[in-house]
Design a protein around this motif. Structure first.
Motif, PDB file in Angstrom:
ATOM      1  N   ARG A 134       9.646  36.052  14.825  1.00  0.00           N
ATOM      2  CA  ARG A 134      10.671  36.225  15.621  1.00  0.00           C
ATOM      3  C   ARG A 134      11.193  34.843  16.144  1.00  0.00           C
ATOM      4  O   ARG A 134      12.282  34.625  16.062  1.00  0.00           O
ATOM      5  N   LEU A 135      10.363  33.929  16.568  1.00  0.00           N
ATOM      6  CA  LEU A 135      10.711  32.516  16.540  1.00  0.00           C
ATOM      7  C   LEU A 135      11.241  31.892  15.586  1.00  0.00           C
ATOM      8  O   LEU A 135      12.185  30.943  15.701  1.00  0.00           O
ATOM      9  N   TYR A 136      10.737  31.925  14.463  1.00  0.00           N
ATOM     10  CA  TYR A 136      11.158  31.261  13.203  1.00  0.00           C
ATOM     11  C   TYR A 136      12.543  31.580  12.834  1.00  0.00           C
ATOM     12  O   TYR A 136      13.509  30.923  12.364  1.00  0.00           O
ATOM     13  N   GLY A 137      13.021  33.033  13.120  1.00  0.00           N
ATOM     14  CA  GLY A 137      14.175  33.497  12.692  1.00  0.00           C
ATOM     15  C   GLY A 137      15.199  32.858  13.748  1.00  0.00           C
ATOM     16  O   GLY A 137      16.189  32.446  13.298  1.00  0.00           O
ATOM     17  N   PHE A 138      14.908  32.725  14.976  1.00  0.00           N
ATOM     18  CA  PHE A 138      15.724  32.056  15.931  1.00  0.00           C
ATOM     19  C   PHE A 138      16.073  30.414  15.567  1.00  0.00           C
ATOM     20  O   PHE A 138      17.184  30.103  15.729  1.00  0.00           O
ATOM     21  N   ALA A 139      14.870  29.992  15.444  1.00  0.00           N
ATOM     22  CA  ALA A 139      14.857  28.564  14.852  1.00  0.00           C
ATOM     23  C   ALA A 139      15.904  28.530  13.487  1.00  0.00           C
ATOM     24  O   ALA A 139      16.831  27.331  13.436  1.00  0.00           O
ATOM     25  N   ASN A 140      15.585  29.300  12.486  1.00  0.00           N
ATOM     26  CA  ASN A 140      16.697  29.248  11.419  1.00  0.00           C
ATOM     27  C   ASN A 140      18.050  29.360  11.652  1.00  0.00           C
ATOM     28  O   ASN A 140      18.789  28.927  11.066  1.00  0.00           O
ATOM     29  N   ALA A 141      18.404  30.144  12.585  1.00  0.00           N
ATOM     30  CA  ALA A 141      19.773  30.551  12.938  1.00  0.00           C
ATOM     31  C   ALA A 141      20.510  29.323  13.407  1.00  0.00           C
ATOM     32  O   ALA A 141      21.888  29.310  13.528  1.00  0.00           O
ATOM     33  N   ALA A 143      20.187  26.281  12.350  1.00  0.00           N
ATOM     34  CA  ALA A 143      20.019  25.336  11.056  1.00  0.00           C
ATOM     35  C   ALA A 143      21.231  25.049  10.359  1.00  0.00           C
ATOM     36  O   ALA A 143      21.900  26.028  10.074  1.00  0.00           O
ATOM     37  N   ARG A 144      21.673  23.925   9.995  1.00  0.00           N
ATOM     38  CA  ARG A 144      22.861  23.576   9.034  1.00  0.00           C
ATOM     39  C   ARG A 144      22.446  24.292   7.717  1.00  0.00           C
ATOM     40  O   ARG A 144      23.595  24.768   7.091  1.00  0.00           O
ATOM     41  N   ARG A 145      21.263  24.167   7.475  1.00  0.00           N
ATOM     42  CA  ARG A 145      20.982  24.814   6.171  1.00  0.00           C
ATOM     43  C   ARG A 145      19.497  25.376   5.925  1.00  0.00           C
ATOM     44  O   ARG A 145      18.731  24.280   6.929  1.00  0.00           O
ATOM     45  N   VAL A 146      19.140  26.454   5.347  1.00  0.00           N
ATOM     46  CA  VAL A 146      17.576  26.537   5.300  1.00  0.00           C
ATOM     47  C   VAL A 146      17.438  26.623   3.693  1.00  0.00           C
ATOM     48  O   VAL A 146      18.044  27.328   2.903  1.00  0.00           O
ATOM     49  N   PHE A 147      16.612  25.932   3.403  1.00  0.00           N
ATOM     50  CA  PHE A 147      15.990  25.715   2.015  1.00  0.00           C
ATOM     51  C   PHE A 147      14.969  26.540   1.473  1.00  0.00           C
ATOM     52  O   PHE A 147      13.920  26.306   2.263  1.00  0.00           O
ATOM     53  N   PHE A 148      15.423  27.135   0.563  1.00  0.00           N
ATOM     54  CA  PHE A 148      14.012  27.999   0.055  1.00  0.00           C
ATOM     55  C   PHE A 148      13.575  27.161  -1.330  1.00  0.00           C
ATOM     56  O   PHE A 148      14.455  26.877  -2.065  1.00  0.00           O
ATOM     57  N   LEU A 163      17.624  35.643   8.555  1.00  0.00           N
ATOM     58  CA  LEU A 163      18.714  34.794   7.963  1.00  0.00           C
ATOM     59  C   LEU A 163      20.088  35.407   8.209  1.00  0.00           C
ATOM     60  O   LEU A 163      20.903  35.146   7.595  1.00  0.00           O
ATOM     61  N   GLN A 164      20.003  35.952   9.347  1.00  0.00           N
ATOM     62  CA  GLN A 164      21.277  36.410   9.873  1.00  0.00           C
ATOM     63  C   GLN A 164      22.552  35.178  10.012  1.00  0.00           C
ATOM     64  O   GLN A 164      22.248  34.404  10.952  1.00  0.00           O
ATOM     65  N   LYS A 165      23.466  34.974   9.264  1.00  0.00           N
ATOM     66  CA  LYS A 165      24.509  34.181   9.206  1.00  0.00           C
ATOM     67  C   LYS A 165      24.022  32.836   9.038  1.00  0.00           C
ATOM     68  O   LYS A 165      24.400  31.932   9.846  1.00  0.00           O
ATOM     69  N   VAL A 166      23.250  32.813   8.200  1.00  0.00           N
ATOM     70  CA  VAL A 166      22.437  31.363   8.046  1.00  0.00           C
ATOM     71  C   VAL A 166      22.872  30.785   6.532  1.00  0.00           C
ATOM     72  O   VAL A 166      22.749  31.710   5.700  1.00  0.00           O
ATOM     73  N   ASP A 167      23.184  29.589   6.542  1.00  0.00           N
ATOM     74  CA  ASP A 167      23.560  29.145   5.173  1.00  0.00           C
ATOM     75  C   ASP A 167      22.268  28.707   4.792  1.00  0.00           C
ATOM     76  O   ASP A 167      21.462  28.038   5.255  1.00  0.00           O
ATOM     77  N   TRP A 168      22.016  29.122   3.358  1.00  0.00           N
ATOM     78  CA  TRP A 168      20.636  28.781   2.781  1.00  0.00           C
ATOM     79  C   TRP A 168      21.329  28.279   1.290  1.00  0.00           C
ATOM     80  O   TRP A 168      22.078  28.430   0.641  1.00  0.00           O
ATOM     81  N   ALA A 169      20.139  27.538   0.748  1.00  0.00           N
ATOM     82  CA  ALA A 169      20.353  27.203  -0.668  1.00  0.00           C
ATOM     83  C   ALA A 169      18.802  27.138  -1.347  1.00  0.00           C
ATOM     84  O   ALA A 169      17.805  27.209  -0.539  1.00  0.00           O
ATOM     85  N   MET A 170      18.958  27.425  -2.658  1.00  0.00           N
ATOM     86  CA  MET A 170      17.775  27.220  -3.597  1.00  0.00           C
ATOM     87  C   MET A 170      17.294  25.982  -3.945  1.00  0.00           C
ATOM     88  O   MET A 170      18.258  25.369  -4.504  1.00  0.00           O
ATOM     89  N   LEU A 171      15.936  25.373  -3.848  1.00  0.00           N
ATOM     90  CA  LEU A 171      15.595  24.255  -4.506  1.00  0.00           C
ATOM     91  C   LEU A 171      14.236  24.362  -5.338  1.00  0.00           C
ATOM     92  O   LEU A 171      13.495  25.145  -4.959  1.00  0.00           O
ATOM     93  N   PRO A 172      14.182  23.643  -6.351  1.00  0.00           N
ATOM     94  CA  PRO A 172      13.082  23.616  -7.203  1.00  0.00           C
ATOM     95  C   PRO A 172      11.710  23.043  -6.637  1.00  0.00           C
ATOM     96  O   PRO A 172      11.092  22.240  -7.351  1.00  0.00           O
TER      97      PRO A 172
END
Length: 381
Positions: A134-141, A143-148, A163-172
């Motif tokens: 739960r805290l993780y989700g709040f911290a992500n909210a 963020a300018r971006r969450v990288f997976f 990941l509600q309304k969170v900008d995310w991107a994928m990295l290799p």
């Protein structure tokens, strides 16, 4: 806000040294003052001297669940970030993502979280780990971006509402330096050699590797099984020294300890093995592939994205010793030409899809967008 200060937060200097070298070099080249908030380990001095960054020792323990210790770490991070007022913060690993993310949100400091893997927090379920998520989700909210590093991890976060309304991107993953990890032909002499490169954790599948080695060596006694990686790791699934010593006394595996440079060990091996329970995107698999080494890994998130089954390596069932042993036996009966062909495919894929340059570009694009936004706000104020 200090426009020339960038902060990286991770659980250990070891992580930043092994997985963030490209980003560190890129930031230093751009004349940023780079400050790393990390716990202390044997890589602290090397990180400072080789990259010219500033280190501040963080009171974080990987396997601690003590509210007092965790609270101390959170407030320490808050104090450091309030003092530094950096232009941007890059967070890596679970506790850093959560604690530094919470502190950055409170201080209105722009930041990005990188989900390097789900780890124990997601592999095991309890009231404590549910609260952490739960805290993780709040911290992500915030963020300018969450990288997976793989789509499976992103789906888990999305499914659990993190990941509600969170900008995310994928990295290799952390990417791989394909110049440093140059292609090497498979060994032509000596015994067929498997190698596992990982921290000695139960969740990395180390015990399954040893058990499979016992079965395979009963039929192919000349086969060599190496283990490379640090022991004494601060993690709830860390394997103790007595168990490691017992493996060596039986003569089944050779444990060579942590190595600053894994390239010589990959060069003398034929196949990398990683029977992990779950990964972000394992750097050891990318490095092995860049050097032309086929990989046997488990069919789990992270591993299945790093290995093209039947093309650059093979997947086996997780926590299944016989499935792993069967893949090893299959490698032993392959012709050298057939095995080399898989290694060449792994090298080509590393060059095309997993180059470190792709990763660094992703982080820098996020940073530059944040800095431009900050300048725009200042001009409008």
């Amino acid at each position: 806000m200090n426009d020339k200060t960038i902060v990286l937060v991770s659980n250990t200097p070891w992580f930043l040294y092994n997985f963030c070298q490209g980003l560190l070099r890129a930031l230093v080249r751009r004349d940023f003052r780079v400050v790393c908030l990390v716990s202390n380990d044997e890589y602290s001095q090397r990180l400072s001297e080789e990259f010219g960054v500033t280190l501040r020792g963080m009171p974080m323990e990987g396997k601690s669940t003590s509210p007092a210790r965790e609270g101390k770490c959170l407030f320490w991070l808050y104090g450091q970030l309030r003092e530094l007022r950096p232009a941007f913060v890059f967070n890596f690993t679970i506790k850093a993502n959560v604690y530094s993310g919470l502190a950055c949100r409170a201080l209105r400091i722009p930041y990005a979280n990188t989900v390097t893997g789900l780890g124990t927090t997601f592999l095991h379920d309890s009231h404590l780990f549910r609260q952490v998520r739960r805290l993780y989700g709040f911290a992500n909210a915030g963020a300018r971006r969450v990288f997976f590093l793989n789509p499976d991890d992103r789906e888990v976060f999305e499914r659990q509402g993190m990941l509600q309304k969170v900008d995310w991107a994928m990295l290799p993953g952390a990417g791989v330096d394909v110049t440093r990890f140059a292609f090497k032909p498979l060994p032509q002499e000596g015994p067929f050699t498997f190698v596992l490169i990982a921290r000695l954790l139960g969740d990395k599948g180390v015990r399954e590797y040893v058990a499979a080695a016992v079965r395979v060596r009963s039929e192919h006694p000349e086969t060599r099984f190496l283990i490379v990686g640090p022991k004494g790791v601060s993690n709830r699934t860390a394997i103790d020294d007595d168990e490691i010593e017992a493996w060596q006394e039986r003569g089944v595996v050779e444990y060579v300890g942590a190595q600053d440079d894994v390239r010589p060990w990959l060069a003398q091996s034929h196949v990398l093995v990683l029977p992990s329970y779950r990964e972000g995107l394992p750097s050891t698999v990318l490095e092995a592939g860049a050097m032309g080494r086929p990989v046997i890994a488990t069919d789990v998130p992270g591993c299945r994205h790093a290995v093209a089954d039947g093309e650059t390596g093979w997947l086996c069932r997780v926590k299944d010793v016989e499935s792993l042993a069967a893949r090893m036996r299959a490698c032993l009966v392959m012709t050298p030409w057939a095995l080399s062909r898989v290694g060449v495919a792994a090298r080509r894929r590393a060059e095309k899809e997993f180059s470190q340059d792709i990763v660094v570009a992703g982080y820098l694009a996020c940073l530059e967008a944040s800095l431009m936004n900050h300048q725009r706000v200042k001009m409008e104020a």
